[in-house]
Design an enzyme around this catalytic site. Structure first.
Site, mmCIF file in Angstrom:
data_model
loop_
_atom_site.group_PDB
_atom_site.id
_atom_site.type_symbol
_atom_site.label_atom_id
_atom_site.label_comp_id
_atom_site.label_asym_id
_atom_site.label_seq_id
_atom_site.Cartn_x
_atom_site.Cartn_y
_atom_site.Cartn_z
ATOM 1 N N ASP A 404 -23.936 48.898 16.428
ATOM 2 C CA ASP A 404 -25.561 49.198 16.379
ATOM 3 C C ASP A 404 -25.678 49.614 15.385
ATOM 4 O O ASP A 404 -25.422 50.718 14.562
ATOM 5 C CB ASP A 404 -26.084 49.501 17.516
ATOM 6 C CG ASP A 404 -27.583 47.747 17.291
ATOM 7 O OD1 ASP A 404 -28.424 47.445 16.576
ATOM 8 O OD2 ASP A 404 -27.956 47.846 18.907
ATOM 9 N N GLU A 407 -27.798 49.399 9.455
ATOM 10 C CA GLU A 407 -28.447 48.700 7.957
ATOM 11 C C GLU A 407 -28.142 49.685 7.068
ATOM 12 O O GLU A 407 -27.983 48.974 5.523
ATOM 13 C CB GLU A 407 -29.525 48.653 8.748
ATOM 14 C CG GLU A 407 -29.889 47.050 9.044
ATOM 15 C CD GLU A 407 -29.072 47.177 10.777
ATOM 16 O OE1 GLU A 407 -28.967 46.574 11.291
ATOM 17 O OE2 GLU A 407 -29.862 48.528 11.082
ATOM 18 N N ASP A 480 -32.066 41.454 16.599
ATOM 19 C CA ASP A 480 -33.283 41.822 17.135
ATOM 20 C C ASP A 480 -34.185 40.407 17.833
ATOM 21 O O ASP A 480 -35.606 40.730 16.628
ATOM 22 C CB ASP A 480 -34.294 42.902 17.640
ATOM 23 C CG ASP A 480 -33.085 44.012 17.902
ATOM 24 O OD1 ASP A 480 -32.146 43.883 18.442
ATOM 25 O OD2 ASP A 480 -33.498 45.623 17.119
#
Length: 797
Positions: A404, A407, A480
């Protein structure tokens, strides 16, 4: 050259001029102008790579997206010279290159235009950042539609849209939010029944315009790097999808349990809470295979540690769950806490493995543990080191890892500043070039570590950020999202789009991550999730401390949720076979209607319907209180799954949508394989494989792939392919079965259900021997027989 204005400042756009010379080297062709060189590489008769050296010098030919296994396989190609053009030809396409400006027109062998440059390639210096901005503009053909580009949360057809690839932590994104988490620079064009694809292999910030700025022009450009793209000719969209996966690499088969149901929350804490959730699944007889631990299982959010208070005995805890059929998946983020007493931090700094700012200082940023440094996953030495860190987790019993925040996400500033430096496998680049592959390479290193330390069992990895080719080692989820009906609709289009963008192993946070769904929304989301390759409920902490579990909404909803999770498990052999098709051939598991019936213009803008595999068509319920829904059925004949009602295709129908059902159809002629009931994969050996066969008058083919469901024996031939052929008419039903393989499956019988016979059956003939049908063999028009697995032909008349 042309003078244009940009943000009030003059810049120069450079366009290729006349071709001065050319040469051929094997399957490469080079065309030279005053400034620009065009390289044309014939990869296959339908795959052509175009690469431009803007100012006469090519950059390093290197890609994180293209598989090392890509093989060149042209059958027939050559070049012809004409007065105004050069023509490169293959056995499938012709490429005309204008002598005066390098602009290209690609046609099929009959001369129909597939793809055509408008201004074609051009570029300008990026004065404020350095390097070049590179462009390519193409004419939009009449009626052209565009698809692909990963997880964009908008209608499947991108005509009239502009989108961007720059991996972003888009918490609580909405419809049309852009950019999002993943960076998949690949799109499809479809016009006049002809399908093609373009993969723009560039890791800088890339943008795509499909007629938004100028309605007759499609363009794509990057703020750095090289104009390097693969053109893929179909003409079928599904052929384009398979060829794209040939370029970027195929997935490996996951462990079968990974196709089961997953339960997750931020956060289940402490270990007793996880045990309580696990016990509830088994008590309520709701199937479940995977339980997840979010960041609170760690000691102060330090990766590769366990909370001494919450999870004091991880090995014992995980073994207890494993004994009851659960597989443990844990989260690992890229941020490593800046703590001199933390061993992982010590190694990172000592070995000089951290990302650095331009002045040489480590890149520091706040994430969950507080101040963190970040491994440079573009460095192969760092990837090897990272892979080795998973030994401790796997020895504790962990079976999967969830990457997670990659990015990469950094609190307050969003992501890394652009001056951060990266190794980039020996190239030394800024974050501008590495940003879109940072999470991609983190998940690659994670997968390598799990594969090594779990051997011979297969690993499971799920990542939030990715670049083209991530399907080789990871699954993804859509990020999300929110507990809204809009996000339920988005979940469907995003997973369809990801599937045709090479990443079939995808799902959404069922019920929504942010907020609290009501029972109806959660139930409808479970129904959709049952037909996504990754089926995971996930939710965030909230003020009411509400647990988003299948039983959280009351008995009425729990019963329906249980029914659809059970349906998911019964369909596992069908889903696994569909995954095998994806792994073996690159065939998308989820297929938008435009990919199923591209010559029917009614399918081109359909968002609600999709197919899972060859035989199941799904149209989920996406509005509260919806009692009926319009569904478009493509060409063919279809059965409504819940009552066998028959429908002809190529029409819009209205279907009732009671809460306990969803619009689910089976293609006539299909053999849909089912397992008997189970609570988790590996719970027990089965005595029979169930075959639901749907009468159809056209000759149809179905397939069952089977292996052990874990380990790598299938790579040594330990698998079975069971092929079914149905060729029936209004007077008799005929099913042939052909078996090939060396896997010793546990079941010995097939429990066969034949649906939709248009006649009253009197007898069945099994491998040439006639048997009378008993009254108990026919129930509600469905013929039910138990046959030995080795049967080869069944006839009913």
């Amino acid at each position: 050259m042309q003078i244009t204005t940009s943000s009030g400042k003059y810049s120069v756009k450079h366009y290729p001029d006349v071709i001065k010379s050319w040469k051929k080297e094997g399957n490469y062709f080079y065309f030279y102008t005053t400034e620009t060189i065009l390289e044309v590489r014939v990869v296959s008769d339908k795959i052509i790579r175009f690469r431009y050296a803007a100012d006469g010098k090519f950059q390093r030919d290197f890609s994180y997206g293209v598989t090392e296994k890509l093989e060149e396989s042209p059958v027939d190609f050559g070049i012809r010279e004409w007065e105004e053009t050069f023509e490169i030809y293959t056995s499938a396409v012709r490429i005309f290159i204008a002598r005066d400006n390098l602009r290209k027109t690609i046609t099929d062998l009959e001369g129909r235009i597939i793809n055509q440059d408008e201004m074609g390639f051009h570029w300008q210096y990026y004065l404020s950042k350095g390097g070049k901005i590179i462009y390519n503009t193409k004419l939009i053909q009449e009626g052209e539609c565009f698809y692909g580009l990963g997880d964009k949360p908008t209608e499947l057809n991108l005509r009239g849209k502009r989108v961007e690839n720059y991996g972003t932590d888009a918490y609580g994104y909405l419809k049309d939010t852009d950019p999002l988490y993943r960076n998949i620079p690949f799109y499809y064009g479809l016009h006049h029944g002809i399908g093609y694809g373009i993969f723009f292999d560039n890791t800088f910030r890339t943008l795509f315009d499909f007629g938004k700025e100028r309605e007759d022009v499609c363009s794509f450009w990057a703020r750095g790097g090289e104009m390097n793209y693969y053109f893929i000719y179909g003409p079928e969209l599904m052929q384009v999808a398979e060829a794209y996966t040939r370029i970027t690499g195929s997935a490996e088969l996951p462990p079968l349990w990974a196709l089961g149901y997953h339960q997750c929350r931020w956060s289940y804490y402490p270990d007793t809470k996880v045990q309580e959730i696990a016990a509830q699944f088994r008590k309520r007889q709701i199937p479940c295979d995977a339980l997840y631990l979010d960041i609170d299982y760690m000691e102060g959010f330090r990766c590769f540690t366990w909370s001494k208070e919450g999870f004091p005995e991880p090995e014992k805890f995980i073994k207890g769950l494993a004994d009851d059929g659960y597989k443990m998946v844990v989260i690992i983020d890229p941020g490593i806490k800046s703590d001199p007493d933390y061993e992982i931090y010590q190694e990172l700094i000592k070995n000089d493995f951290a990302c650095k700012r331009a002045d040489g200082a480590p890149m520091e940023g706040d994430v969950w543990p507080g101040k963190c440094v970040f491994p440079d996953f573009t460095d192969p030495k760092v990837r090897d080191w990272w892979a080795g860190l998973f030994r401790g987790l796997t020895e504790a019993g962990v079976r999967g890892v969830w990457n997670d925040m990659n990015e990469p996400a950094v609190f307050e500033i969003g992501s890394f500043p652009e001056d951060v430096r990266h190794d980039y496998d020996g190239e030394d680049v800024s974050h501008r070039k590495a940003h879109n592959v940072y999470g991609h390479l983190m998940s690659k290193a994670t997968a390598a570590g799990l594969k090594k330390h779990l051997m011979p069992r297969r690993p499971f990895v799920i990542t939030r950020s990715a670049y083209s080719g991530a399907q080789r080692w990871s699954s993804v989820w859509t990020g999300d999202n929110c507990s809204t009906w809009e996000h339920l609709w988005l979940a469907s289009v995003q997973c369809q789009r990801l599937s045709v963008s090479g990443i079939s192993f995808a799902g959404s946070d069922i019920g929504g991550f942010i907020g609290e769904p009501d029972g109806e929304l959660y139930t409808r989301w479970i129904q959709l999730g049952a037909f996504h390759p990754l089926m995971r409920t996930h939710s965030a902490s909230n003020e009411t401390n509400f647990d988003q579990d299948p039983w959280s909404f009351g008995e009425e909803y729990e019963a329906i949720v249980k029914k659809f999770i059970q349906l998911r498990y019964s369909l596992l052999p069908y889903l696994y076979t569909t995954f095998w098709q994806y792994a073996a051939y690159g065939t998308p598991m989820l297929r938008p209607l435009a990919f199923v019936s591209q010559k029917d213009p009614n399918t081109h803008d359909r968002n609600h319907e999709f197919m899972m595999g060859d035989s199941l068509l799904i149209s989920h319920v996406h509005e509260a209180g919806l009692k009926q829904k319009e569904v478009y059925l493509p060409e063919g004949n279809w059965y409504y799954y819940f009552n066998d009602k028959h429908f002809e295709g190529k029409q819009l129908i209205t279907i009732d949508t009671p809460l306990e059902e969803m619009p689910l159809f089976v293609k006539a002629g299909a053999v849909v394989t089912h397992y008997p009931p189970m609570q988790y994969v590996g719970e027990k050996e089965f005595e029979e494989m169930i075959l639901h066969v749907y009468f159809g008058e056209e000759v149809t083919h179905s397939i069952l792939y089977e292996d052990a469901g874990d380990h790598y024996g299938y790579k040594n031939g330990q698998y079975n392919l069971v092929r079914f052929k149905q060729g029936s008419d209004k007077k008799q039903f005929r099913l042939k079965k052909k078996f090939v393989g060396r896997y010793n499956a546990s079941y010995r019988n097939h429990h066969v259900f034949v649906h939709g016979l248009p006649f009253t059956p009197k007898e069945y003939v099994l491998d040439g021997v006639s048997h009378a049908l008993k009254a108990t063999d026919v129930k509600n028009g469905v013929v039910e027989l138990v046959l030995e697995r080795k049967f080869e032909e069944l006839v009913i008349r």
